[in-house]
Design a protein around this motif. Sequence first.
Motif, PDB file in Angstrom:
ATOM      1  N   UNK A  38      -4.598   8.226  -3.339  1.00 35.79           N
ATOM      2  CA  UNK A  38      -4.073   8.061  -1.953  1.00 35.79           C
ATOM      3  C   UNK A  38      -4.962   7.873  -0.851  1.00 35.79           C
ATOM      4  N   UNK A  39      -5.872   7.088  -0.364  1.00 39.24           N
ATOM      5  CA  UNK A  39      -6.345   6.622   0.441  1.00 39.24           C
ATOM      6  C   UNK A  39      -5.464   5.346   1.663  1.00 39.24           C
ATOM      7  N   UNK A  40      -6.780   5.484   2.964  1.00 39.77           N
ATOM      8  CA  UNK A  40      -6.726   4.439   3.784  1.00 39.77           C
ATOM      9  C   UNK A  40      -6.436   3.632   3.440  1.00 39.77           C
ATOM     10  N   UNK A  41      -6.020   2.293   3.911  1.00 34.84           N
ATOM     11  CA  UNK A  41      -6.023   0.090   3.091  1.00 34.84           C
ATOM     12  C   UNK A  41      -6.264  -0.438   4.440  1.00 34.84           C
ATOM     13  N   UNK A  42      -6.929   0.000   5.009  1.00 34.93           N
ATOM     14  CA  UNK A  42      -7.438  -0.581   6.480  1.00 34.93           C
ATOM     15  C   UNK A  42      -6.277  -0.214   7.580  1.00 34.93           C
ATOM     16  N   UNK A  43      -6.273  -1.073   8.225  1.00 32.72           N
ATOM     17  CA  UNK A  43      -4.897  -0.317   9.182  1.00 32.72           C
ATOM     18  C   UNK A  43      -3.606  -0.078   8.997  1.00 32.72           C
ATOM     19  N   UNK A  44      -3.355  -1.390   7.889  1.00 25.77           N
ATOM     20  CA  UNK A  44      -1.887  -2.175   7.664  1.00 25.77           C
ATOM     21  C   UNK A  44      -1.207  -1.827   6.715  1.00 25.77           C
ATOM     22  N   UNK A  45      -1.662  -0.963   5.997  1.00 29.57           N
ATOM     23  CA  UNK A  45      -1.340  -1.150   4.770  1.00 29.57           C
ATOM     24  C   UNK A  45      -1.048   0.440   4.357  1.00 29.57           C
ATOM     25  N   UNK A  46      -0.193   0.905   3.389  1.00 27.97           N
ATOM     26  CA  UNK A  46       0.392   2.325   3.360  1.00 27.97           C
ATOM     27  C   UNK A  46      -1.139   2.714   2.401  1.00 27.97           C
ATOM     28  N   UNK A  47      -1.067   4.024   2.801  1.00 30.56           N
ATOM     29  CA  UNK A  47      -2.479   5.415   1.949  1.00 30.56           C
ATOM     30  C   UNK A  47      -1.596   4.824   0.281  1.00 30.56           C
ATOM     31  N   UNK A  48      -0.214   4.988   0.476  1.00 31.09           N
ATOM     32  CA  UNK A  48       0.204   4.722  -1.451  1.00 31.09           C
ATOM     33  C   UNK A  48       0.160   3.475  -1.926  1.00 31.09           C
ATOM     34  N   UNK A  49      -0.969   2.686  -1.499  1.00 28.56           N
ATOM     35  CA  UNK A  49      -1.022   1.101  -2.087  1.00 28.56           C
ATOM     36  C   UNK A  49      -1.350   0.945  -3.308  1.00 28.56           C
TER      37      UNK A  49
END
Length: 254
Positions: free
Chosen positions: A30-41
């Motif tokens: 559970x982490x940031x994925x750039x500005x555009x993707x969800x934390x749960x990617x």
Amino acid sequence: MIRPYILAETNWESLKEERFDLAILPWGATEAHNYHLPYGTDNIQAENIVASAAKLSWEKGKKVIVLPTIPYGVNTGQKDIYLDMNLNPSTQLAILKDLVTVLNRQGIYKLLLFNGHGGNNFKPLVRELGLMFPKMFISFCFFPQMFDKSNYFEEKGDHADEMETSLMLYLRPDLVLSKEKWGSGGERKFRIKAFSEGWVWAERQWSKVSADTGIGNPEFSTREKGERFFEDICIKMDALFCSLCDADLDDLYE
């Protein structure tokens, strides 16, 4: 429709007389994925790949069971990125020990860890678990390494890049922000060249190497690229699941 190969969806009525050859544990982050993707990617990708591949194997008569996804991974280098959740490797080992104890006790001796997050490193954990549970055959895979990504994508990267953005455009386009929100995914590298050459390693402090938390330009991402990559991964994972189900643990080597 209930999928009998997904543990979270099936039931005791189905399971009380069932026996499985292979358990599959998706593990994400559970982490940031750039500005555009969800934390749960990472979790979304892992869950979808494993479920789709398991369906193919199940339809061939293979007894596979997919365990619920572990949604937190090792994010020790991202401690100052807001709400990037971390599990230490020692915590991962404790979780695995408890879960493997259940499988071992119930006679499911094959476990595949399906890794969806680059920060997870299961090799030392699998080594230690192998000493604790000598009957178990535990393996792991990391799907971005399955193919030469240059055959699918134009830009290199390893986080919220063209590959991950394309997969999410295919799997969950509703969770991907519009293109004007996408960061460039630019990366700052170590000044010491040995680290870039790959024979020396140190953890990156994420907030200092990426302005938008991405590493890799997502600009050329498309749903079509994500679909093609996803389908090829699932076919290859199905072959692995089938091979593991059929494997004789007393005769693994040629």
